[in-house]
Design an enzyme around this catalytic site. Structure first.
Site, PDB file in Angstrom:
ATOM      1  N   ALA A 117     -31.312  59.505  21.879  1.00  0.00           N
ATOM      2  CA  ALA A 117     -31.681  58.099  21.653  1.00  0.00           C
ATOM      3  C   ALA A 117     -31.856  57.512  20.301  1.00  0.00           C
ATOM      4  O   ALA A 117     -31.502  58.366  19.447  1.00  0.00           O
ATOM      5  CB  ALA A 117     -33.171  58.167  22.592  1.00  0.00           C
ATOM      6  N   HIS A 118     -32.481  56.363  20.334  1.00  0.00           N
ATOM      7  CA  HIS A 118     -32.597  55.872  19.149  1.00  0.00           C
ATOM      8  C   HIS A 118     -33.701  56.420  18.096  1.00  0.00           C
ATOM      9  O   HIS A 118     -34.664  56.753  18.470  1.00  0.00           O
ATOM     10  CB  HIS A 118     -32.965  54.394  19.276  1.00  0.00           C
ATOM     11  N   ASN A 119     -33.059  56.363  16.799  1.00  0.00           N
ATOM     12  CA  ASN A 119     -34.107  56.798  15.781  1.00  0.00           C
ATOM     13  C   ASN A 119     -34.292  58.408  15.773  1.00  0.00           C
ATOM     14  O   ASN A 119     -35.221  58.981  14.898  1.00  0.00           O
ATOM     15  CB  ASN A 119     -35.235  56.153  15.655  1.00  0.00           C
ATOM     16  N   SER A 157     -36.854  58.650  18.618  1.00  0.00           N
ATOM     17  CA  SER A 157     -37.671  58.986  17.496  1.00  0.00           C
ATOM     18  C   SER A 157     -38.225  60.482  17.164  1.00  0.00           C
ATOM     19  O   SER A 157     -39.028  60.989  16.238  1.00  0.00           O
ATOM     20  CB  SER A 157     -39.159  58.120  17.385  1.00  0.00           C
TER      21      SER A 157
END
Lengths: 338, 338, 338
Positions: free
Chosen positions: B241-243, B261
């Site tokens: 996923a993002h980050n 994250s």
């Protein structure tokens, strides 16, 4: 399609209760049945819809005893689900005119051998020494690597990638964006904590009558072949690792993963999101319930397994029931032992 | 390939027991060994095959004590698995002639900078300001967005999509139909129950020597970068996923998902179908067993975790054993407390 | 972008503490804040970064009480997360110039109707009777089957495959390599252990404002439609089976699977790697925690569920806590009952 209820009954060897001369022109789910449509009732859970549906005809079981009056004509058969399936197939055979020919732009290497009555879609790339049988459709935007063999009567949908040297049998369906024959996940850990890629020199062999869903991945073997036997049905987003063998007529539902070198027996039913460990064997006719994790070889055929690590499903459900009672049991225990 | 057993032994620094002058012309799994092939025995589980195989030579451990006579010549080494891997790699280096050149039709924007000895396959689309290093193969039907940088010696397989602004290092492999840099799953809930999309303005940075399987997805960061560090190995159908940041030389098996994250440390081994919650940190050298769910930050390095929510794997297995005994224990309890 | 802190505060209706005349030229995460950038603090977990960040401005809550001095100018608002999202959107609106026109080579059947200000990318294939609304971008390497309707203001990213007869609303985003409308997994078991494919004659209907991630699969209905209602947000690698209906403004995270004919209510939040059984109904506003398995109809709206089989999440967590105490409890029990 325009048939009478009687004509359909004859087709599926059923008997009619009600007006057999009415005209049927389409299919509907029983809860969405409209005038002119035919539906079916297989799951008793949905029986209440039978008394409300506006469908002109409903295929039902010979065993069904009506609890209320019905509007629809009934066609009684041994197995309504199979009968309806047969009806849909007859319909599809009449309706489905499969495309043939070669669309441009596409690329077919001059060393490739393409059978009769095939279809090759636009933006499809077919590499050297590929062989494709008769009556096979390769739709648009497909990549087929060197030396791949594909049999007759196959349908390969857009975006599918088949890596070099893989072998696909007859009557195989592969849905969009699935990947056949990418490298197995083989990385040898080194003393310094890094990995060295292990060359994946094998291939994937898919036998006849196999159906594969969308965005599924089947990795090539390190050596030898990853093998999908005759009649296997694989759903979407399934992972089949390197050197796995799936036995004939086994069905695998969505998002399940089979780890490397495992052999799954024939006629197994593996539900969705199941994980199967590597280097084990699953006996024929094993049923694995959803989200279970099979960690050890299953020797006895025909069992139903559940849980992670998976065990006999009845035991698993009993333990679950007990776990739900734990708070109560412990309170009792604590009272007794105060 | 045509080598003698002695030549191969020299290559992998092993010692020969048996006839070292025999000719080897292929590889086989030990249980499928044929005359003329070489195999290896690393897992003691498979030792019985050693006494049955028809392979001309088998690579075995220096430590192995034979329990029966063998047909094959043996090459003894410290680590048969690593030795065999080295052998396969030498073979692949000799055999693999990587393609170069630009196939038509393809599109390369005139602002793109393409290195020497590269390969660009048919139906591939390369947008403006893309930079590609030397000796990199971009196979057929790949989409590379604006401003993407790809290093040297990479292999990007058919159907891969790399969104704009992502950065790929050197010696990176990305298998078919994987997606790098699509939008992170960011939707801010509104008071009226609807969502507002949060613009995902960051990118994905993949460092050197990373390998990514098929149909895997790595989302771009909301701001900053989703980062895959040097030497990371990612299997098929994995979700990053993002980050997220994955530490160097960590391996992640198929169908695992890492939520937004989260930072995974270096040299971790994450098995298949694992879920890792968002906004947590996993210490280096953590091992997570299959299907586990890691819900909290893992501070102590080098642990093995199992279960959902994941805990120390030994404790998890103990609890599982206890749960299996629950029915019996409770019966005993009920008898005592009648 | 070049704005002063004061200008940004006005845009998001906040009040400034500190020097409002400073210039902002970019976004950063608070822990990576640089001079000239703006960041935000929504999660109290990250408050410590506020006192260390070099960001020129930080958007914070009206409620926040500073525990130490800060370097940055603060913009105080009711909800920093929403305020920051609005800011990002304004930025994206200014920056994002959407492409229009038709790139070559691509194929658009002459019977297709394409709206104004659309974009059709290279190597995209659009079949007969397709309708596409205004301001929609179909990027490169997309396959759109016969009779598909796509609304206005949609973005369909590279590699997406939409099978024939599917209907897509307005303002829909579908990320790379997702597949809409491939056959449902319907195979009727026969008496001899083989399967017969059940024709999948329905379609997929996706309503307005739906967002779909990468490599997700949504199967067409056997009959009727698989329906994704207005405002639904679906992440990567999600499986939606045939005849499923997802209620409006429900969000589904990565790698979750919804089995056939299940109806998920509106405003549900389904976390990652969740499995939902077939033929059940999930009440509105249900929250399902990660990796849970929902096996039965959920009648009461607004519950949070966890575990497999899923139950009330508080009960699930309590049972988990008890299970962790089991070894201790049993030891105590055994001592008492020696």
């Amino acid at each position: 399609m325009k048939f009478t209820v009687n004509q359909i009954a004859e087709l599926i060897q059923g008997t009619v209760n009600g007006d057999g001369d009415q005209i049927i022109s389409g299919f509907d789910k029983i809860e969405e049945g409209k005038k002119g449509s035919i539906s079916f009732l297989a799951n008793p859970k949905y029986e209440s819809y039978l008394y409300e549906t506006a469908a002109t005809a409903v295929i039902v079981s010979n065993q069904l005893e009506l609890k209320k009056p019905v509007q629809s004509a009934l066609i009684r058969v041994n197995d309504p689900y199979i009968a309806f399936t047969i009806l849909l197939q007859k319909y599809q055979e009449i309706m489905a005119v499969k495309p043939t020919g070669i669309q441009e732009p596409s690329y077919i290497d001059r060393s490739a051998k393409i059978g009769d009555s095939t279809f090759i879609g636009r933006f499809t790339n077919i590499e050297s020494n590929v062989q494709i049988g008769n009556n096979t459709q390769i739709y648009d935007r497909v990549s087929i690597g060197k030396n791949v063999k594909i049999g007759s009567n196959c349908s390969i949908f857009p975006g599918v990638v088949i890596y070099s040297d893989c072998i696909i049998g007859n009557d195989v369906v592969i849905h969009a964006n699935s990947v056949i024959g990418s490298d197995g996940f083989g990385h040898a850990p080194q003393a310094d904590g890094t990995f060295k890629a292990i060359p994946q020199l094998g291939n994937v062999v898919i036998e006849d009558h196999v159906s594969i869903g969308s965005n599924t991945t089947i990795d090539r073997a390190t050596m030898g072949s990853t093998i999908i036997r005759t009649g296997v049905k694989i759903d979407n987003l399934v992972q089949i690792a390197h050197n796995v063998e799936i036995g004939q007529h086994t069905a695998i539902a969505a998002q399940t993963g089979i780890s490397g070198s495992t052999k799954v027996g024939e006629n197994c039913l593996i539900a969705g999101q199941v994980g199967v460990a590597g280097h084990i064997t699953i006996a024929p006719r094993t049923i694995v319930t959803g989200q279970s994790g099979v960690t050890k070889t299953v020797k006895v055929a025909g069992q139903t397994l559940g849980g992670t690590p998976a065990s006999n499903n009845v035991d698993f459900l009993k333990r679950n029931a007990l776990i739900r009672q734990l708070p109560e049991i412990l309170e009792k225990f604590n009272q007794k032992n105060k």
